[in-house]
Enzyme design. Structure first.
Site, PDB file in Angstrom:
ATOM      1  N   GLU A 134       0.825  -1.209   0.000  1.00 29.66           N
ATOM      2  CA  GLU A 134       0.000   0.000   0.000  1.00 29.66           C
ATOM      3  C   GLU A 134       0.863   1.265   0.000  1.00 29.66           C
ATOM      4  O   GLU A 134       0.372   2.365   0.277  1.00 29.66           O
ATOM      5  CB  GLU A 134      -0.961  -0.016   1.184  1.00 29.66           C
ATOM      6  CG  GLU A 134      -1.863  -1.254   1.222  1.00 29.66           C
ATOM      7  CD  GLU A 134      -3.220  -1.067   0.541  1.00 29.66           C
ATOM      8  OE1 GLU A 134      -3.766   0.037   0.581  1.00 29.66           O
ATOM      9  OE2 GLU A 134      -3.735  -2.060  -0.037  1.00 29.66           O
ATOM     10  N   CYS A 170      -2.784  11.550   3.779  1.00 35.43           N
ATOM     11  CA  CYS A 170      -3.120  10.558   2.744  1.00 35.43           C
ATOM     12  C   CYS A 170      -3.029  11.176   1.357  1.00 35.43           C
ATOM     13  O   CYS A 170      -2.750  10.492   0.378  1.00 35.43           O
ATOM     14  CB  CYS A 170      -4.550  10.053   2.906  1.00 35.43           C
ATOM     15  SG  CYS A 170      -4.863   9.194   4.425  1.00 35.43           S
ATOM     16  N   HIS A 178      -4.288   1.788   7.483  1.00 35.05           N
ATOM     17  CA  HIS A 178      -2.894   2.086   7.119  1.00 35.05           C
ATOM     18  C   HIS A 178      -2.198   2.635   8.372  1.00 35.05           C
ATOM     19  O   HIS A 178      -2.832   3.310   9.190  1.00 35.05           O
ATOM     20  CB  HIS A 178      -2.813   3.166   6.026  1.00 35.05           C
ATOM     21  CG  HIS A 178      -3.295   2.723   4.682  1.00 35.05           C
ATOM     22  ND1 HIS A 178      -4.136   3.482   3.893  1.00 35.05           N
ATOM     23  CD2 HIS A 178      -3.048   1.600   3.975  1.00 35.05           C
ATOM     24  CE1 HIS A 178      -4.378   2.847   2.764  1.00 35.05           C
ATOM     25  NE2 HIS A 178      -3.747   1.707   2.784  1.00 35.05           N
TER      26      HIS A 178
HETATM   27  O1  SUG Z   1      -7.710   3.100   0.498  1.00 40.04           O
HETATM   28  N1  SUG Z   1     -10.487   5.227   0.713  1.00 40.04           N
HETATM   29  C1  SUG Z   1      -9.043   5.053   0.751  1.00 40.04           C
HETATM   30  C2  SUG Z   1      -8.427   6.007   1.734  1.00 40.04           C
HETATM   31  C3  SUG Z   1      -6.922   5.972   1.661  1.00 40.04           C
HETATM   32  C4  SUG Z   1      -6.284   6.739   2.748  1.00 40.04           C
HETATM   33  N2  SUG Z   1      -4.885   6.713   2.591  1.00 40.04           N
HETATM   34  C5  SUG Z   1      -3.983   6.678   3.604  1.00 40.04           C
HETATM   35  N3  SUG Z   1      -4.345   6.368   4.823  1.00 40.04           N
HETATM   36  N4  SUG Z   1      -2.766   6.914   3.316  1.00 40.04           N
HETATM   37  C6  SUG Z   1      -8.671   3.611   1.096  1.00 40.04           C
HETATM   38  O2  SUG Z   1      -9.332   3.009   1.931  1.00 40.04           O
HETATM   39  C7  SUG Z   1     -12.725   4.857  -0.179  1.00 40.04           C
HETATM   40  C8  SUG Z   1     -13.390   4.859  -1.547  1.00 40.04           C
HETATM   41  C9  SUG Z   1     -14.867   4.635  -1.481  1.00 40.04           C
HETATM   42  O3  SUG Z   1     -15.341   3.968  -0.566  1.00 40.04           O
HETATM   43  O4  SUG Z   1     -15.584   5.114  -2.417  1.00 40.04           O
HETATM   44  C10 SUG Z   1     -11.216   4.665  -0.260  1.00 40.04           C
HETATM   45  O5  SUG Z   1     -10.728   4.032  -1.162  1.00 40.04           O
END
Ligand code: SUG
Length: 417
Positions: free
Chosen positions: A163, A348, A231
Site C-alpha cells: 500500500e 493521505c 494504514h
Molecule cells: O484506500 N479510501 C481510501 C483512503 C486511503 C487513505 N490513505 C492513507 N491512509 N494513506 C482507502 O481506503 C474509499 C473509496 C470509497 O469507498 O468510495 C477509499 O478508497
C-alpha cells in the site's frame, strides 16, 4: 541545489464519489451512498497545497487517473455501458487522490546506488485500488525520468499486498542525511484485512538497495487495525528526527523503539497515550494523519484536518503539547472534509519525495500561479455533485473524461491522455 522534501498531492479527480468500497476504513463505510461534491473536494485539496506553499514548503502534484477505467473494465469482459454493479463503482473511483498510497519512496541518501528509488504500490487488497498502479507508474516515469537521480521499479507482484508510503516511515537527522527506513506491516486485523504484507515490504527494501542494518520491519497492532487503522499513517507519522505515534499503534513498541534509538540516538518519540486520546478518537479525528513538516525558519508544524480541532480529547492534547517545549511548534488546520469522508486526511493526499527539484519534470511542480490555473479548471469543469445513481447516467463518463482532458492540456501533459 540541496535535497529538499517535496509533497506531491493527488489532485482530487472529477469522479470523486462515496461508494463504501474500503472494508476496514470506517469513514468509507459510514458515508457510503452520500452525495459527493467533486468540485468542492478538488478545491479543498488545492487550498491545502496553497496553505503548504504559504508555509514555505515545496509542492508537487499528481493527476487524476482516467475514469471510468475503460481498460480495466475491458480486461474483465465489461464496458462502461454494461458494467455490473459489482464493478461499476470501482471503475469510477477517484481513489488515486490518496497519493500516500501511490508508491514507496527511498531518498538517495538511503540507497546503495545514491539514487532515489520509487516502487508503485500494487494496492491489491481493494479491487477499486488494484487498477491504479499503471497510471501511477506512467506519471512517475514522466516526473522522475532522470535516471541519474531516480530509479523506478515495477510494483511488487500481487501475491503480496503493498500500500506504499502510508505504511513506510523515514527518520533521519535531516531530510538530506542518511536515514532509518521503517516498514510497518499488518498480520491480522480481526474482521478487517491487513493490507500491507511483510513480504511486500521486504521486497521493496531489497529493490531499493537499502542497508539492512538501517531498515526496520515493524508489525501494526491488531487492535489498531481492528479500530480502523487500515494504514499505519492513521496512527503514526514521522519527520526527520521526530516520531509522533499513538501508544497502541505497534504490536511490540518496546522492541521497535529500542532498535530505533540504537540506530538514531537523536530520535524524539512523541507518544500519545490511550488514556488521553483513545484509538477511536485518533481515528475519528485523524490526528496522526496530519502532515508533520519542517518549517524553513526551523521547528516543525502539524497540518491537521478540521476534524482534529472538533474532537475535544485530541484538541486538548494538542494544546497542551504546543504549550510545552517540544519539536512541534505550530498547529495548522485545513479543511479536506470531502476526502476525509472517504478516510483520507491531509497526509493521505500526499506522497513525500526528497529530491533536488531541478531534477524533476517541472510540469509536476506548482507555485501560486499554477494553483490558480488549476482552480480555474476545476471550477469550470469538475461536476458539482455525484450521487450513487449518477454512476449510471450516460452523460457522466464523457463529462469526467472531458474534465480530465482539460487538466492534462492545461498542464501540457498530453502524454497522459
Ligand atoms: O484506500 N479510501 C481510501 C483512503 C486511503 C487513505 N490513505 C492513507 N491512509 N494513506 C482507502 O481506503 C474509499 C473509496 C470509497 O469507498 O468510495 C477509499 O478508497
Amino acid at each position: 541545489m540541496a535535497l529538499v522534501e517535496i509533497n506531491f498531492d493527488g489532485i482530487i479527480g472529477p469522479s470523486h464519489n462515496y461508494a463504501g468500497l474500503s472494508l476496514g476504513n470506517l469513514a468509507s463505510a459510514a458515508n457510503r451512498g452520500m452525495v459527493a461534491r467533486p468540485r468542492a473536494a478538488a478545491l479543498q485539496g488545492l487550498a491545502k497545497m496553497r496553505h503548504n506553499l504559504g508555509l514555505g514548503l515545496a509542492q508537487g502534484i499528481f493527476l487524476p487517473h482516467p475514469r471510468p477505467n475503460r481498460v480495466w473494465l475491458e480486461s474483465l469482459g465489461a464496458t462502461v455501458e454494461d458494467a455490473p454493479d459489482s464493478l461499476r463503482p470501482a471503475a469510477f473511483s477517484a481513489s488515486a487522490m490518496w497519493a500516500a498510497n501511490a508508491a514507496t519512496v527511498s531518498p538517495a541518501p538511503d540507497t546503495i546506488d545514491g539514487r532515489c528509488h520509487l516502487t508503485p504500490a500494487n494496492l491489491r487488497t481493494m479491487a477499486h485500488r488494484s487498477h491504479e498502479w499503471p497510471a501511477t507508474l506512467a506519471q512517475l516515469r514522466l516526473a522522475f525520468a532522470d535516471a541519474s537521480h531516480f530509479a523506478l521499479h515495477n510494483p511488487v507482484p500481487p501475491a503480496f499486498g503493498d500500500e506504499g508510503a502510508a505504511n513506510h516511515m523515514r527518520l533521519a537527522p535531516s531530510h538530506d542525511a542518511s536515514g532509518v527506513e521503517i516498514f510497518v506491516y499488518g498480520v491480522s486485523g480481526g474482521a478487517f484485512p491487513a493490507r500491507q504484507h511483510v513480504e511486500a515490504s521486504r521486497a521493496v527494501a531489497r529493490l531499493h538497495g537499502l542497508d539492512p542494518a538501517r531498515t526496520l520491519f515493524v508489525a501494526q497492532s491488531e487492535e489498531a487495525i481492528a479500530a480502523g487503522a487500515f494504514h499505519n499513517d492513521v496512527v503514526a507519522v514521522a519527520n526527520e528526527h521526530v516520531l509522533f505515534a499513538h501508544e497502541q499503534a505497534f504490536a511490540d513498541k518496546e522492541t521497535f523503539y529500542a532498535a530505533l534509538r540504537g540506530l538514531l540516538p537523536e530520535v524524539e518519540i512523541l507518544e500519545v497515550p490511550a488514556a488521553a486520546v483513545s484509538l477511536a478518537d485518533a481515528i475519528r479525528s485523524y490526528l496522526f494523519n496530519a502532515q508533520l513538516v519542517t518549517l524553513p525558519e526551523g521547528g516543525m508544524a502539524l497540518v491537521l484536518p478540521e476534524e482534529a480541532r472538533e474532537t475535544p480529547s485530541v484538541w486538548a492534547w494538542l494544546e497542551e503539547m504546543i504549550a510545552g517545549n517540544g519539536p512541534i511548534r505550530r498547529l495548522c488546520v485545513v479543511d479536506v472534509r470531502q476526502s476525509m469522508a472517504n478516510g483520507g486526511g491531509p497526509a493521505c493526499l500526499r506522497l513525500r519525495i526528497v529530491a533536488d527539484p531541478a531534477t524533476i519534470d517541472p510540469r509536476f511542480l506548482v507555485d501560486e500561479a499554477r494553483l490558480d490555473r488549476l482552480a480555474g479548471i476545476v471550477s469550470a469543469r469538475w461536476p458539482k455533485r455525484i450521487a450513487p445513481a449518477d454512476l449510471l447516467d450516460p452523460e457522466l463518463p464523457p463529462a469526467i473524461e472531458e474534465a480530465r482532458r482539460g487538466l492534462c492540456e492545461a498542464l501540457d501533459l498530453r502524454e497522459l491522455l
